[in-house]
Design a protein around this motif. Structure first.
Motif, PDB file in Angstrom:
ATOM      1  N   ALA A 317      10.342  -6.159  40.948  1.00 22.47           N
ATOM      2  CA  ALA A 317      10.014  -4.753  41.211  1.00 22.47           C
ATOM      3  C   ALA A 317      11.263  -4.007  41.660  1.00 22.47           C
ATOM      4  CB  ALA A 317       8.923  -4.662  42.271  1.00 22.47           C
ATOM      5  N   LEU A 318      12.029  -4.646  42.551  1.00 22.37           N
ATOM      6  CA  LEU A 318      13.244  -3.988  43.043  1.00 22.37           C
ATOM      7  C   LEU A 318      14.260  -3.834  41.911  1.00 22.37           C
ATOM      8  CD1 LEU A 318      13.485  -5.682  46.547  1.00 22.37           C
ATOM      9  CD2 LEU A 318      13.096  -3.243  46.082  1.00 22.37           C
ATOM     10  N   HIS A 319      14.304  -4.823  41.027  1.00 25.30           N
ATOM     11  CA  HIS A 319      15.224  -4.745  39.887  1.00 25.30           C
ATOM     12  C   HIS A 319      14.929  -3.492  39.052  1.00 25.30           C
ATOM     13  CE1 HIS A 319      18.000  -6.378  36.855  1.00 25.30           C
ATOM     14  NE2 HIS A 319      17.173  -5.805  35.975  1.00 25.30           N
ATOM     15  N   VAL A 324      19.399  -4.782  43.463  1.00 24.07           N
ATOM     16  CA  VAL A 324      19.544  -6.235  43.298  1.00 24.07           C
ATOM     17  C   VAL A 324      19.063  -6.912  44.564  1.00 24.07           C
ATOM     18  CG1 VAL A 324      21.162  -8.130  42.947  1.00 24.07           C
ATOM     19  CG2 VAL A 324      21.490  -5.937  41.751  1.00 24.07           C
ATOM     20  N   ALA A 325      18.084  -7.821  44.416  1.00 19.74           N
ATOM     21  CA  ALA A 325      17.522  -8.484  45.590  1.00 19.74           C
ATOM     22  C   ALA A 325      17.550  -9.995  45.386  1.00 19.74           C
ATOM     23  CB  ALA A 325      16.085  -8.013  45.812  1.00 19.74           C
ATOM     24  N   ARG A 335      21.061  -5.825  47.966  1.00 21.79           N
ATOM     25  CA  ARG A 335      22.360  -5.163  47.933  1.00 21.79           C
ATOM     26  C   ARG A 335      22.063  -3.711  47.579  1.00 21.79           C
ATOM     27  NH1 ARG A 335      26.121  -3.156  44.491  1.00 21.79           N
ATOM     28  NH2 ARG A 335      28.291  -3.374  45.178  1.00 21.79           N
ATOM     29  N   VAL A 336      22.437  -2.791  48.469  1.00 22.27           N
ATOM     30  CA  VAL A 336      22.146  -1.373  48.255  1.00 22.27           C
ATOM     31  C   VAL A 336      23.036  -0.875  47.117  1.00 22.27           C
ATOM     32  CG1 VAL A 336      22.171   0.917  49.322  1.00 22.27           C
ATOM     33  CG2 VAL A 336      21.582  -1.111  50.690  1.00 22.27           C
ATOM     34  N   PRO A 337      22.461  -0.228  46.099  1.00 22.09           N
ATOM     35  CA  PRO A 337      23.301   0.304  45.022  1.00 22.09           C
ATOM     36  C   PRO A 337      24.349   1.271  45.576  1.00 22.09           C
ATOM     37  CG  PRO A 337      20.976   0.448  44.429  1.00 22.09           C
ATOM     38  CD  PRO A 337      21.030   0.047  45.870  1.00 22.09           C
ATOM     39  N   GLU A 338      25.501   1.318  44.894  1.00 24.07           N
ATOM     40  CA  GLU A 338      26.630   2.138  45.363  1.00 24.07           C
ATOM     41  C   GLU A 338      26.223   3.590  45.608  1.00 24.07           C
ATOM     42  OE1 GLU A 338      26.550   0.140  42.818  1.00 24.07           O
ATOM     43  OE2 GLU A 338      28.319  -1.145  42.743  1.00 24.07           O
TER      44      GLU A 338
END
Lengths: 584, 514
Positions: A317-319, A324-325, A335-338
């Motif tokens: 779901a996060l993808h 990225v989890a 990892r929080v997207p840039e």
């Protein structure tokens, strides 16, 4: 909530689709909390509203397309130009040197360069729109974030950021033909009038120049007409952001960098050198990835979303949301997207899981807890009084609570009492118009306002309202109080004290209250024809009624005699102790 | 064939007139007045009703002349005519020169000359050698015909037909058709119409007789009749039940507040407890407690109304102030990283007018029960230009649900129930939403049988940054419903300003649509 203009073709291209109907877009939009505001016009520009004020990365064609593309199953974009605590990208000669003089004025600046195919109208328009949306909404009208774009080919690096004397520093600002001092720009340039206030009170103003001393801009106000006049056909642009909060600046720079990278441009890092500490060291190479990983417990996600979710389902779901989890023990670590910075708490991960799973995957279910419903005692009491008023032949009204000084005060009292009456009332400090400048201190002006516009209605008029009023009140910590009152008015040939007295008597009898009357000196009424109500065993007055003074009727243009009254219901409910709702 | 309904619809006056006159009789109102012993007004009414229904036809019509007393005539009747006054003066003071006579009698000089000419011809006045006016004989009296006409015309105009020849001659000399301000009488002409029964009238007359109706049936049943029993053996006049009704002005609830009450009652029946609060609020409760950062764009000077005086509350209660400040600054113990700025403890005390009903949801958390359900319909204030879809003050409907195990699916369940129970929705759709104080946030869109698709409300699970500072550790579902649109539909209106209308007539007439 920001509304953006999007080239429909560019959006569809960015999503990676061949063709999408508006209906298909509308199905897709909710994953970005977007709404189609207006379909594409003749030029192919559509308007989209973005509801999440914490997702400024969505306020551009490229950013919106990125979210929609990934949600449809497209690959996550990879950005190789970010530096972080462990990696510093090559910045070459591209440097910004910060002078200590800006520290107390506007301490932070970040910058990068974009290069690639010649800029066309669409790219430039999108870039300027992004700049405007980010600095207006996210950057609080440029006060915390301002952004400038320049012709990098003409810039002699390093760029210098310092504070200078606003009276002796002069250059030609964009959209003007002649040189002005920076202080003159505050009054003579439209942008100076809009944004000059952010720095106007400082002795020195911030300035960006190149190494030759040519001016780039006076941030956060206006670019120079030279290096700052970007044109179609330019291939290399220098982009800088100044402001008061380093994380917001880095985040905004990342959003713009990712957008231009998605549009096929190369992002070239710039090194910014500070003479003082920043949260990320004295030298910072931008774009810079500053976000920290976040985690959420799998059990908690399942509990709050209301159905068992496995780690794989959560990761997938996060993808779909571009995040990225990975599973670490009983939690997922993301990892929080840039381009994002909206993960303040584990619950923020939860929402992305919800959207990623799709709303349809959560079956509605009623809460199981049993609870007892009830109205407030005041509401129950008010309804009893309403029933009595209706039984006495009165029509219930519902009025607005904001009005003018003229209606609430001047039309009600003789001039010598205006100031005292206004001093008791709750006045709005920033009214939109003098018609909405006061909270009503009494229901009587509302009733008279109705009478004033109702001479065409068959007489007699018997109207009432049970509603709130507010007034200043020293005993409450807030200095104000809100009361719930019943107000009533009769307009009729022959409306007199005896009838209103009988009605008050009926109300109080059926509400089970013993009371006495004393003569009232309230100047809204005819002297000797007004009474105050005092409940047995209490001192305070809970209400007043009588024949309205002809001066008041004349002020309202009412040509029929009126009786009226107003009684505080909290006072009745609490047996006359006059308590009411305070703000604490 | 005359129907029973036709017979019933007749007024006793009509019945009496129809029964009295046979097909040959010709009559007018004056005649009927004498024949039936009624007052003239009743006769005119009976004739006009019967004629409008076609039971009478015109038999003949002719013009009648009437003489109406003018204002001048009325004054002469009270003060005396010039002639009467001249004679009186001469009788009191003896012979006088013409100008002396004019001023003593209060008459214009030119009028004295002509009056004298007239009166000397009839021998009432004469002139002596000293050119003084004297009475023709000591017992001379003015013309009594004029006096009689003036007095008889005081109540009603005089009919020409009823005057004697002498009277007619006199009055014609004193009357004008137009510009009658200088004359004692005004001439009026009136059409007088005389009627007889038409064919249908004659038919109806027969039917009435057959039905045994007399016009003396009992109309109003009186206490006297009950007391003395005179109603016995009498026939009661039957009324036409379809006769138009007269308008009443009942005491009445306002349909908008009635609608709001019905929403409240519904929520109470679903286990919600009502909350209420002051309309003057603080920045703290209005926004800070809801985790809206103090720099949030919706907290601009142009979005809320600030109170001019006093400007600040004395203090915000602890431990709430410290906990909320910490949540903003670094998350405190809420598990959040916070907004990362320095919380302004003066700004938070600023007094404003409540801008969102969620304020009371947050305040209620302070001493909310778990499990618990709460709601309020609260007046809120917005800095908006007032038009058909925006008001500067309006109602918001808000609520919360607390429970150890409440979750997103429960939130959706609640929204579905509201959609169906309160809005009569046929379809419900959930869309991710955004509110600063909830995460996740969900908007509910509904398909209404009449309004089509629209957004019914917003909702979510309160952020821990909102609940933990209030001492709540369980999930809290929060929702707000936009019920104004349904209220408008309910009342058949399309302008929000109408909900708060000051127009008494339109409020009186307003009712539920459909």
């Amino acid at each position: 909530m920001p509304k953006i203009e999007v080239y429909r073709d560019a959006l569809i291209r960015g999503i990676g689709a061949k063709k999408l109907t508006d209906a298909q877009l509308e199905v897709l939009f909710p994953c970005a909390k977007a709404e189609l505001d207006e379909p594409a016009d003749a030029e192919g520009i559509m308007k989209v509203e973005l509801n999440d004020t914490n997702r400024p990365d969505l306020w551009s064609t490229a950013g919106l397309a990125r979210q929609l593309r990934v949600y449809r199953g497209g690959d996550h974009p990879r950005y190789s130009f970010f530096s972080d605590t462990t990696v510093t990208r090559e910045s070459g000669h591209r440097r910004v040197v910060v002078d200590p003089s800006v520290r107390e004025i506007r301490p932070w600046v970040v910058a990068f360069v974009m290069s690639g195919p010649p800029i066309n109208e669409a790219v430039l328009k999108d870039l300027i729109q992004t700049q405007e949306k980010l600095t207006w909404n996210y950057g609080r009208k440029r006060s915390s974030i301002a952004m400038g774009i320049y012709r990098s080919d003409l810039v002699a690096y390093p760029v210098h950021y310092r504070a200078v004397d606003p009276d002796t520093t002069r250059f030609i600002p964009l959209q003007m033909e002649r040189e002005l001092s920076m202080r003159e720009m505050l009054t003579e340039h439209p942008k100076g009038r809009d944004f000059g206030g952010i720095v106007a009170d400082f002795p020195l103003f911030p300035l960006l120049t190149d190494d030759n001393g040519d001016v780039l801009s006076f941030p956060p106000v206006i670019n120079s007409a030279g290096l700052g006049a970007v044109q179609e056909g330019d291939t290399t642009l220098f982009i800088e952001l100044t402001g008061t909060d380093m994380d917001s600046l880095l985040h905004t720079a990342s959003i713009v960098a990712c957008d231009v990278a998605d549009s096929g441009y190369t992002v070239e890092p710039v090194k910014v050198e500070y003479p003082y500490d920043t949260p990320y060291g004295r030298e910072i190479t931008v774009p810079y990835y500053f976000q920290k990983p976040q985690s959420a417990e799998i059990a908690r996600i399942s509990k709050l979303l209301g159905r068992p979710l496995g780690a794989d389902e959560i990761v997938q779901a996060l993808h779909r949301m571009g995040v990225v989890a990975t599973r670490t023990g009983e939690s997922v670590l993301i990892r929080v997207p840039e381009y994002r910075n909206d993960f303040l708490h584990a619950v923020d991960i939860l929402e992305d899981v919800m959207i990623g799973c799709g709303m349809d995957s959560f079956e509605p279910e009623m809460p199981r807890d049993f609870t007892v419903g009830r109205l407030t005692p005041l509401e129950t009491y008010s309804r009893r009084v309403k029933d009595l008023m209706v039984g006495l032949g009165f029509q219930e009204m519902v009025f607005n609570y904001l009005g003018s000084r003229r209606d609430y005060i001047e039309r009600m009292y003789p001039p010598e009492e205006w100031d005292a009456a206004a001093a008791r009332a709750v006045e709005v400090a920033n009214p939109m118009s003098e018609n909405y400048a006061f909270v009503r201190p009494s229901i009587l002006p509302s009733l008279l306002g109705a009478e004033a516009v109702s001479a065409n209605a068959v007489y007699p008029h018997n109207v009432f309202e049970i509603g709130k009023i507010a007034e200043q009140h020293g005993a409450d910590p807030s200095g104000t109080r809100t009361n719930t009152n019943v107000g009533f008015l009769t307009a009729d040939r022959g409306a007199g004290f005896n009838l209103v007295n009988s009605r008050v008597s009926a109300i109080l009898y059926y509400m089970g209250l013993e009371y006495s009357l004393r003569e009232s000196r309230d100047r809204r009424f005819i002297p000797g024809r007004a009474a105050e109500i005092v409940l047995a065993g209490a001192d305070a007055t809970v209400g007043v009624f009588g024949e309205l003074h002809p001066r008041v009727l004349e002020e309202w243009g009412v040509q029929v005699p009126c009786t009226a009254g107003e009684i505080n219901l909290e006072g009745l409910l609490n047996d006359g102790d006059g308590s009411s709702i305070g703000t604490s | 064939m005359v129907s029973e309904a036709t017979l019933k619809s007749l007024h006793p006056l009509e019945v009496k007139a129809l029964l009295f006159y046979d097909g040959r009789a010709v009559f007018d109102a004056a005649r009927m007045q004498k024949d039936l012993g009624l007052v003239l007004g009743q006769c005119n009414q009976a004739i006009s009703w019967l004629e409008s229904k076609g039971y009478l036809e015109e038999s003949e019509r002719h013009t009648e002349v009437f003489y109406e007393r003018t204002e001048l005539g009325a004054r002469y009747a009270a003060e005396g005519t010039p002639v009467e006054r001249m004679i009186q003066v001469l009788r009191d003071r003896g012979p006088l020169l013409m100008p002396e006579l004019a001023s003593a009698a209060g008459i214009e000089k030119k009028d004295v000359g002509s009056a004298f000419g007239q009166l000397s011809r009839s021998g009432i006045l004469a002139m002596d050698e000293e050119k003084r006016v004297t009475l023709g004989n000591p017992d001379a009296v003015p013309d009594s015909v004029v006096r009689s006409l003036l007095e008889r015309s005081a109540e009603a105009p005089l009919a020409d037909a009823e005057l004697t020849e002498a009277e007619r001659e006199t009055i014609q000399g004193q009357a004008r058709k137009r510009g009658a301000s200088t004359a004692m009488f005004r001439i009026m002409e009136r059409e007088n119409v005389r009627y007889r029964l038409s064919e249908s009238g004659r038919e109806l007359r027969t039917a009435l007789a057959e039905a045994g109706l007399t016009g003396d049936e009992i109309g109003l049943l009186t206490p006297e009749m009950l007391r003395d029993g005179t109603w016995r053996g009498k026939i009661f006049r039957e009324y036409g039940v379809n006769a138009p009704t007269s308008r009443l002005l009942p005491g009445r609830r306002n349909p908008y507040s009635e609608y709001l009450d019905s929403v409240k009652d519904k929520l109470v029946s679903l286990g919600f407890q009502e909350f209420d609060g002051p309309i003057v609020e603080t920045e703290f409760w209005n926004s800070d407690a809801l985790f809206m950062p103090q720099f949030h764009s919706a907290r601009d000077i142009h979005d809320v109304y600030y109170v001019k005086n006093p400007t600040h509350i004395r203090e915000i209660g602890e431990p709430f102030l410290s906990r909320v400040a910490a949540a903003h600054e670094n998350g405190g113990d809420t598990g959040s990283r916070g907004w990362g700025y320095s919380f302004d403890r003066d700004f938070t005390r600023r007094l404003i007018l409540r801008s969102q009903g969620t304020v009371m949801s947050a305040k209620t958390l302070r001493d909310a029960a778990v499990p618990g359900k709460y709601f309020g319909i609260l007046r809120c204030f917005r800095y908006d230009q007032v038009d058909a879809t925006h008001l500067s003050d309006f109602y918001q409907t808000e609520g919360i649900v607390l429970g150890e195990d409440v979750n997103l699916r429960n939130l959706l369940g609640l929204l579905k129930m509201f959609a169906e129970e309160l809005a009569g929705a046929t379809e419900v759709r959930y869309v991710p939403g955004y509110f600063p104080f909830t995460e996740p946030s969900v908007e509910v869109h509904i398909k209404h049988p009449r309004l089509g698709w629209f957004e019914l409300g917003g909702s979510g699970i309160f952020r821990p940054e909102v609940t933990r500072p209030m001492g709540i550790d369980v999930p809290v579902l929060a929702w707000g419903l936009g019920i104004d649109r349904m209220a408008l539909m309910h009342l058949g209106l399309n302008d929000l300003r109408e909900l708060f209308s000051s127009d008494i007539e339109s409020v009186r007439l307003r009712r539920r649509a459909g």
